[in-house]
Design a protein around this motif. Structure first.
Motif: not given
Length: 488
Positions: A106-109, A290-291, A360-366
């Motif tokens: 797994n690679v994340g950025y 994050s990607a 893919g991308f991951q978007l987190s909205i508080p």
């Protein structure tokens, strides 16, 4: 003085750790003040702890820098499974055992996190600088404490010399009095009075010798030196007192303290750290993006069944329906398959056959988190105000301490001058009393009192002189003199 109290607190546990450091050779060595300070700065436990704080700050900075780099993690697993499964040939349940191997990368950025990673790196850099300032302050406090212990030895030695010198005068006076008593010129009571004075002086000499020994042991413990018996300091002439710092205007000394001392610099960095903490807390209000990329594969040695055409009976004819009008049956040909047990594919082949990727991308909205972000921001706002008040107080304390040190130097100088005049006056009075006693115009008691006042005036002069020297060292440190450059 405030700085001296701080130093004493710092060294509360310092002397008890002396057994854990190497013994320094002090045979036939007389330590100067600068050597004592340098040795303390190199071996002091509190300084070593402050140096560890710097190393810790370096690690925090490296960690903050790492937030800008992608994360990469690999995982793998090997398991053997035994359990109930169905045989597709017999359609009966049977227990089988098979080995399975899985692997994943797994690679994340982090693309955006409200600039918190940027603020954390800035905060780590500020914390690193603050650690350096704390180390400098620790060195100043230790140097001041060493200087005070060093001057205490000088004072006790000077007092011992005075007592020994004056006791020699008393011994000479006893011999002369004996001759006068034997000649009938003085009563025997005068001899007894001087002998009593000698006994008192001998007691004072013993006390003074103990004071010298104890003060040397105290400094040796401060330096973590276990060779108490041979430890000693340089017996130089300290009559010349450098007044170059004391002669400067107090405004110039304050300006030098503000530019060189660490107290205000530490408080300033604390304010900067509090601002960064507030910015980091506010960053939690923003979305984070994050990607990611993942690759996984697997292998198993479990056998499987495949359907193959029966070579002996390749097709079978089966009825598939009926013609409604005639009632004639409709038949069709179907492949006649049989289940064949198949072994596991080779390990390498399965790694390619069973792999897969995900990205893919991951978007987190508080949206709502129980006011945790808001309360954290409020706490950091309060902490920022607190550090701003502490900075203001640090500036006031520094100015007050410099003024106090400046006034102490002036007062110590005046006390030293007054003590010199007192010695001169008492010396004249003592000489006059000696002349009168020699010709029988005064008794032994009055002579002893005059001598006692003269002795006390010389002891007071020693204390005033070395107290003045210590106050000068304090002022020098405030002005920016390096601890290792402290000299007498």
């Amino acid at each position: 003085m405030k700085n001296l109290i701080i130093c004493m607190a710092v060294f509360g546990c310092f002397a008890f750790a002396k057994a854990q450091t190497p013994t320094a050779s002090t045979n036939n060595k007389q330590w100067t003040l600068s050597e004592c300070v340098q040795y303390a700065l190199e071996n002091n436990i509190s300084i070593k702890q402050s140096q560890l704080d710097i190393e810790s700050a370096d690690a925090d900075r490296l960690n903050a820098f790492g937030n800008f780099l992608p994360t990469a993690n690999a995982s793998g697993g090997v398991s053997e499974n035994t359990g109930l499964s169905f045989n597709p040939v017999t359609n009966n349940a049977q227990t089988t055992t098979f080995l399975s191997v899985t692997g994943r990368i797994n690679v994340g950025y982090t693309l955006f996190d409200g600039l918190r990673n940027v603020r954390q790196l800035q905060q780590a850099k500020i914390a690193q600088i603050a650690s350096l300032y704390r180390l400098d302050k620790m060195k100043d406090d230790i140097s001041l404490f060493v200087a005070n212990s060093y001057l205490e030895i000088l004072t006790n030695k000077a007092n011992l010399e005075v007592l020994q010198s004056q006791n020699q005068v008393t011994l000479d006076q006893i011999e002369r009095t004996k001759e006068l008593v034997d000649a009938g010129q003085l009563p025997k009571g005068d001899l007894l009075e001087i002998q009593a004075t000698n006994a008192s002086e001998q007691q004072q000499i013993i006390n003074a010798q103990n004071a010298v020994t104890i003060s040397k042991i105290s400094l040796a413990q401060l330096l973590l030196i276990k060779d108490y018996e041979t430890f000693d300091i340089a017996d130089d002439d300290y009559e010349i007192i450098d007044e170059s710092i004391a002669s400067k205007p107090v405004s110039e000394i304050i300006a030098g303290a503000e530019s060189n001392r660490s107290e205000v610099k530490i408080a300033e960095k604390e304010v900067e750290l509090a601002k960064k903490s507030l910015q980091i807390a506010k960053g939690a209000y923003y979305p984070s993006l994050s990607a990611f990329f993942g690759y996984d594969t697997r292998y198993t040695d479990a056998t499987s069944f495949t359907q193959t055409v029966d070579p002996d009976n390749p097709v079978s004819i089966e009825q598939i329906g009926v013609v409604q009008e005639t009632g004639q049956a409709v038949v069709g040909e179907f492949p006649n398959t049989i289940a064949t047990l198949r072994g596991a594919d080779p390990f390498i082949d399965q790694l390619y056959q069973n792999d897969g990727i995900a990205y893919g991308f991951q978007l987190s909205i508080p949206i709502f988190n129980g006011f945790s972000v808001r309360s954290n921001v409020q706490r950091n706002q309060v902490n920022l105000k607190r550090t701003e008040y502490q900075l203001e107080q640090a500036k006031l304390d520094l100015e007050s301490n410099v003024y106090q040190a400046y006034v102490d130097v002036k007062g110590a100088r005046e006390s030293y001058e007054a003590a010199k005049k007192a010695v001169e006056s008492q010396e004249l009075a003592y000489n006059y009393a000696t002349e009168r006693y020699d010709v029988g115009l005064t008794n032994a008691f009055d002579f002893s009192q005059s001598k006692l006042r003269y002795d006390n005036s010389k002891i007071n002069l020693n204390q005033a002189k070395f107290n003045y020297l210590f106050r000068l060292k304090v002022l020098e440190l405030f002005f920016g003199i390096e601890p290792t450059d402290l000299k007498l």
